[in-house]
Design a protein around this motif. Structure first.
Motif, mmCIF file in Angstrom:
data_model
loop_
_atom_site.group_PDB
_atom_site.id
_atom_site.type_symbol
_atom_site.label_atom_id
_atom_site.label_comp_id
_atom_site.label_asym_id
_atom_site.label_seq_id
_atom_site.Cartn_x
_atom_site.Cartn_y
_atom_site.Cartn_z
ATOM 1 N N TYR A 12 2.038 -8.066 3.351
ATOM 2 C CA TYR A 12 1.099 -7.057 3.855
ATOM 3 C C TYR A 12 -0.314 -7.634 3.973
ATOM 4 C CZ TYR A 12 4.722 -3.601 2.815
ATOM 5 O OH TYR A 12 5.892 -2.878 2.783
ATOM 6 N N GLN A 72 -4.024 -8.194 3.130
ATOM 7 C CA GLN A 72 -4.729 -8.243 1.839
ATOM 8 C C GLN A 72 -3.870 -8.835 0.720
ATOM 9 O OE1 GLN A 72 -5.858 -4.176 1.030
ATOM 10 N NE2 GLN A 72 -6.947 -3.945 2.963
ATOM 11 N N GLU A 73 -2.575 -9.014 0.947
ATOM 12 C CA GLU A 73 -1.696 -9.510 -0.113
ATOM 13 C C GLU A 73 -1.863 -11.005 -0.308
ATOM 14 O OE1 GLU A 73 3.075 -9.856 -1.201
ATOM 15 O OE2 GLU A 73 2.448 -8.690 0.540
ATOM 16 N N GLN A 120 -3.109 -15.663 2.050
ATOM 17 C CA GLN A 120 -3.510 -14.253 2.030
ATOM 18 C C GLN A 120 -3.170 -13.614 3.371
ATOM 19 O OE1 GLN A 120 -7.753 -12.881 2.002
ATOM 20 N NE2 GLN A 120 -7.131 -11.940 0.060
ATOM 21 N N TYR A 158 -4.223 -1.025 -9.500
ATOM 22 C CA TYR A 158 -4.489 -0.779 -8.087
ATOM 23 C C TYR A 158 -5.857 -0.132 -7.972
ATOM 24 C CZ TYR A 158 -2.598 3.826 -9.415
ATOM 25 O OH TYR A 158 -2.343 5.026 -10.044
ATOM 26 N N ASN A 159 -6.462 -0.300 -6.808
ATOM 27 C CA ASN A 159 -7.826 0.181 -6.598
ATOM 28 C C ASN A 159 -7.844 1.187 -5.454
ATOM 29 O OD1 ASN A 159 -10.531 0.621 -6.216
ATOM 30 N ND2 ASN A 159 -11.062 -1.531 -5.869
ATOM 31 N N VAL A 170 -10.013 0.615 -2.167
ATOM 32 C CA VAL A 170 -9.749 -0.432 -1.182
ATOM 33 C C VAL A 170 -9.144 0.190 0.077
ATOM 34 C CG1 VAL A 170 -8.363 -2.482 -0.700
ATOM 35 C CG2 VAL A 170 -9.457 -2.215 -2.925
ATOM 36 N N PHE A 184 -4.866 1.492 1.604
ATOM 37 C CA PHE A 184 -4.308 1.614 0.252
ATOM 38 C C PHE A 184 -2.793 1.473 0.241
ATOM 39 C CE2 PHE A 184 -2.882 4.412 -3.310
ATOM 40 C CZ PHE A 184 -3.404 3.663 -4.353
ATOM 41 N N GLN A 233 -1.586 -1.947 -0.379
ATOM 42 C CA GLN A 233 -1.853 -2.433 -1.728
ATOM 43 C C GLN A 233 -0.734 -2.068 -2.702
ATOM 44 O OE1 GLN A 233 -5.107 -1.670 -5.329
ATOM 45 N NE2 GLN A 233 -5.569 -0.983 -3.268
ATOM 46 N N ILE A 234 -0.115 -0.901 -2.515
ATOM 47 C CA ILE A 234 0.868 -0.432 -3.506
ATOM 48 C C ILE A 234 2.308 -0.480 -3.010
ATOM 49 C CG2 ILE A 234 -0.811 1.068 -4.627
ATOM 50 C CD1 ILE A 234 0.672 3.424 -3.183
#
Length: 209
Positions: free
Chosen positions: A15, A17-18, A79, A136-137, A140, A143, A146-147
């Motif tokens: 993904y 940002q990963e 990244q 997790y944030n 950001v 989202f 991120q999850i």
């Protein structure tokens, strides 16, 4: 907008940002990574799913070369940047060992500035049941990306999430998944508790008939 990318297909979903660590051992990918580092260019990781490339992947950049071995193998960190759809596919690219092709990029469309409240509530419940701290944030952007690896999605559903253009729709998919999986996790937790109690002395209240 179409652009050419060298491809490094993997049986996983990356993904935006990963951060992803890779050990590069095949000669074709040693060539690919070496060229990308020399020219400071990205490459693409299209998802290899059910023995084929269904069409979507993520552009990635090399962030760190940790080690280069005598035989050409490498340990690198990368990244994720942008989601793409494959438009053309060459295997191999002319004069190269690796595959590549023209791609169209998608920006992921952050139509939500913050996560949906229900999603945050379900995540808190899910991780509490697992008794596993997960960082997790919520501040950001994007989202959902991120999850997505942190909620137990099977690979085909992780891939499906990658193909969804709107952040709001991706978060709704995650909400639907958590609504389904949380009752299962609760039942597993109850079963584990019953197993732990088996064989222990029990202080039971007397029953009145």
């Amino acid at each position: 907008m179409d652009s050419f990318l060298p491809f490094f297909p993997l049986n996983l979903v990356v993904y935006p940002q990963e951060n992803l660590n890779l050990h590069i051992f095949e000669p074709r990918y040693q060539q690919l990574i070496t060229e990308c580092m020399e020219t400071d260019q990205p490459f693409g990781i299209p998802t290899f799913l059910n023995s084929k490339l269904p069409g979507y992947g993520t552009e990635v950049t090399v962030t760190t070369l940790h080690k280069r071995y005598d035989d050409g193998q490498m340990d690198i960190s990368t990244q994720g940047q942008r989601v793409f759809r494959i438009e053309t596919f060459e295997n191999p690219v002319a004069g190269k060992l690796y595959a590549g092709g023209e791609v169209t990029y998608f920006d992921g469309e952050a139509d939500l500035q913050k996560p949906l409240p229900e999603l945050l509530e379900l995540l808190a419940t899910f991780y509490d049941l697992l008794t596993t701290p997960v960082e997790y944030n919520p501040e950001v952007p994007l989202f959902s990306f991120q999850i997505a690896h942190k909620v137990g999605l099977p690979l085909d559903e992780e891939y499906h999430l990658l193909t969804i253009a709107l952040e709001s729709e991706r978060q709704l998919l995650l909400i639907q998944h958590l609504r389904k999986i949380i009752p299962v996790v609760k039942e597993i937790a109850r079963t584990k508790d019953r197993i732990r109690m088996n064989g222990h002395f029990k202080n039971l209240d007397p029953l009145t008939f």
